[in-house]
Design a protein around this motif. Structure first.
Motif, PDB file in Angstrom:
ATOM      1  N   ARG A  61       0.829  -1.211   0.000  1.00  0.00           N
ATOM      2  CA  ARG A  61       0.000   0.000   0.000  1.00  0.00           C
ATOM      3  C   ARG A  61       0.861   1.257   0.000  1.00  0.00           C
ATOM      4  NH1 ARG A  61      -3.033  -1.883   4.117  1.00  0.00           N
ATOM      5  NH2 ARG A  61      -1.965  -0.654   5.680  1.00  0.00           N
ATOM      6  N   GLU A 104      -3.406  -7.340  -6.739  1.00  0.00           N
ATOM      7  CA  GLU A 104      -4.653  -7.136  -5.977  1.00  0.00           C
ATOM      8  C   GLU A 104      -4.563  -5.919  -5.049  1.00  0.00           C
ATOM      9  OE1 GLU A 104      -7.595  -9.107  -5.646  1.00  0.00           O
ATOM     10  OE2 GLU A 104      -7.031 -10.264  -7.418  1.00  0.00           O
ATOM     11  N   SER A 106      -4.657  -5.685  -1.859  1.00  0.00           N
ATOM     12  CA  SER A 106      -5.760  -5.730  -0.887  1.00  0.00           C
ATOM     13  C   SER A 106      -5.261  -6.435   0.373  1.00  0.00           C
ATOM     14  CB  SER A 106      -6.950  -6.495  -1.499  1.00  0.00           C
ATOM     15  OG  SER A 106      -7.372  -7.546  -0.668  1.00  0.00           O
ATOM     16  N   LYS A 177     -14.006 -10.733  -4.634  1.00  0.00           N
ATOM     17  CA  LYS A 177     -12.722 -10.430  -3.984  1.00  0.00           C
ATOM     18  C   LYS A 177     -12.540 -11.305  -2.748  1.00  0.00           C
ATOM     19  CE  LYS A 177     -11.286  -6.935  -6.468  1.00  0.00           C
ATOM     20  NZ  LYS A 177     -10.100  -7.134  -7.306  1.00  0.00           N
ATOM     21  N   LYS A 179     -11.934 -12.294   0.932  1.00  0.00           N
ATOM     22  CA  LYS A 179     -12.223 -11.630   2.207  1.00  0.00           C
ATOM     23  C   LYS A 179     -11.889 -12.619   3.328  1.00  0.00           C
ATOM     24  CE  LYS A 179     -16.196 -10.144   4.883  1.00  0.00           C
ATOM     25  NZ  LYS A 179     -15.472  -9.223   5.748  1.00  0.00           N
TER      26      LYS A 179
END
Ligand code: ADP
Ligand code: ASP
Ligand code: MG
Length: 440
Positions: A61, A104, A106, A177, A179
């Motif tokens: 990130r 991704e 994520s 997606k 989770k």
């Protein structure tokens, strides 16, 4: 006979432990479906793969690269595959995973890769097919498990597979997606597979010989609980006994599948059987177990004739709703009412805003806040049968010189919850344990 076995992080920590796991599975042909966690700590001070992956997600990130943390993840898996002398291309799997993590970007996807990789390795070691949880465990639009879809898909996937390894901890949301469940969520995955497989038993393999009457990190050598009801489990695990995730009973409850906690490192030891409340037989013990958690805030509201004021509680609850705050307990008296809330939820000025809104809404005579409160739950079906349990409990705490800040006795008479200052948490647990478990 079908047993579904879930192995936790310590059981999967390195190649040697994975070999133990394989031995346990091979020793009983009923152990047909296996759910695994990501490798956990190998020794005190070691870092769990899942924690390294949360760090990896942060790196991606913030810097756009996986960084040092993912180097460590790859090295751990390379070490495991080498130790197990498996003939499969771990390098391609690890590099492919790294590329996907970058693509991704994520947190949930990245965190889930520990379970994905460990299940792939375990499937290889056991010579069983691998089922990716993503393809079978589905969440609904609100982020909750979509049980109907999940059980249907899993049943279909297990059909024709007498044995399989399923990755724990994650599934897929309505947008396709990945989770994850909350931390420790592979226990829920195990329960889901047990339900879909129509298992006779859900074995949960960990690093302690069963559910203990108190947290072994606080009380030395607490006694093992032989049998526990679903309800007692729910109370104890919700209140901090994290040996089993507090949501793991929901998938098995409707099918009355018992859960057995076993120790991977001492498989010969008896464990703990967690039974449907209907099958549970009273053991004669007053208290089954004790658990607790720190860091709660109590908002105490006092107003004369509160009970006569129609809609009083409603107005206070509307304030909590407005701030999206959930509360753990709401002990109340004739003119008093308290809310016990996880302090995490009240950070960054939220507490002050809530207090102000409550003042506006109901004009209390008195509104006080106690923070740094720890909650201790004393749980057992026996408490309602034995007169004087609460007197014993409060005497034991008083003898230890500890002040009780809050009391809540559940209407089910299955638990009594006491609040003490955080700094007295450990000593309260010890005093209560002594009172009910070291009876002479
Ligand atoms: P796993 O990685 O196998 O899922 P966890 O670390 O999630 O294992 O859970 C097992 C740990 O839970 C034990 O090592 C122990 O320190 C802790 N624990 C806390 N409360 C209890 C309890 N009442 N009984 C047993 N273990 C407990
Ligand atoms: N690996 C995840 C965690 O550390 C899930 C689990 O082990 O149950 O929380
Ligand atoms: Mg766990």
């Amino acid at each position: 006979m079908i047993k579904v076995c879930k192995f936790g992080g310590t059981s999967m920590a390195d190649g040697t432990n994975m070999r133990r796991v394989a031995e346990i599975i091979r020793s009983d042909p009923a152990r047909r479906y296996v759910v695994v966690s990501a490798p956990g700590k190998r020794y005190g001070g070691d870092v769990k793969i899942t924690d390294l992956l949360y760090e990896t997600a942060k790196n991606v990130r913030e810097t756009g690269s996986t960084g040092e943390a993912f180097e460590k993840v790859k090295d751990r898996f390379r070490g495991i595959v080498a130790e197990l002398a498996l003939d499969f291309d771990a390098e391609t799997m690890l590099l492919g995973t790294e590329a996907e993590i970058l693509r991704e970007n994520s947190e949930d996807f990245t965190a889930s890769r520990g379970e994905y990789l460990s299940a792939r390795v375990m499937a290889e070691l056991l010579g069983m097919p691998f089922i990716d949880a993503r393809s079978v465990v589905k969440f609904d639009a609100e982020g909750k498990l979509d049980g109907e879809r999940t059980f249907g898909l899993l049943r279909e996937a297990l059909k024709g597979k007498p044995r399989a390894v399923v990755s724990g901890f994650y599934g897929e949301d309505v947008n396709g997606k990945v989770k994850t469940f909350s931390r420790g969520g592979s226990d829920i995955s195990g329960a889901i597979v047990a339900r879909a497989a129509g298992a006779d038993l859900y074995e949960n393999w960990t690093d302690v010989s069963g559910f203990l009457a108190c947290d072994p990190r606080i009380v030395k050598n607490p006694s093992r609980i032989g049998e526990l009801s679903y309800k007692e489990l729910r109370e104890l695990s919700y209140m901090g006994a994290n040996v089993l995730h507090s949501e793991s009973i929901f998938p098995v409850r409707e099918a009355d599948i018992p859960i057995r906690i076993k120790n991977t490192f001492r498989p010969e030891d008896d464990g703990t059987d967690i039974l449907p409340t209907s099958k549970y037989r009273f053991t004669g013990k007053t208290v089954t177990g004790i658990a607790g958690k720190k860091n709660f805030t109590v908002i105490f509201i006092e107003k004369s004739l509160m009970n006569a004021e129609i809609g009083f509680t409603h107005k206070v609850l509307s304030v909590l709703l407005k701030h999206h705050i959930s509360f753990e307990h709401m002990p109340s008296g004739i003119d008093t009412m308290s809310f016990v809330i996880d302090s995490e939820e009240l950070k960054n000025g939220v507490l002050e805003e809530i207090c102000e809104d409550i003042r506006q809404a109901v004009s209390p005579n008195n509104l006080r806040v106690h923070d740094d409160i720890a909650l201790i739950a004393v749980v057992g079906h026996g408490m309602s049968r034995n007169v004087g349990t609460s007197a014993r409990l409060f005497n034991a705490i008083a003898r230890a010189g500890i002040n009780v800040r809050m009391i809540d006795q559940g209407s089910s008479e299955l638990n009594i919850i006491v609040g003490v200052d955080n700094e007295n948490y450990e000593n309260t647990l010890k005093a209560v344990y002594e009172e009910f478990f070291n009876e002479t």
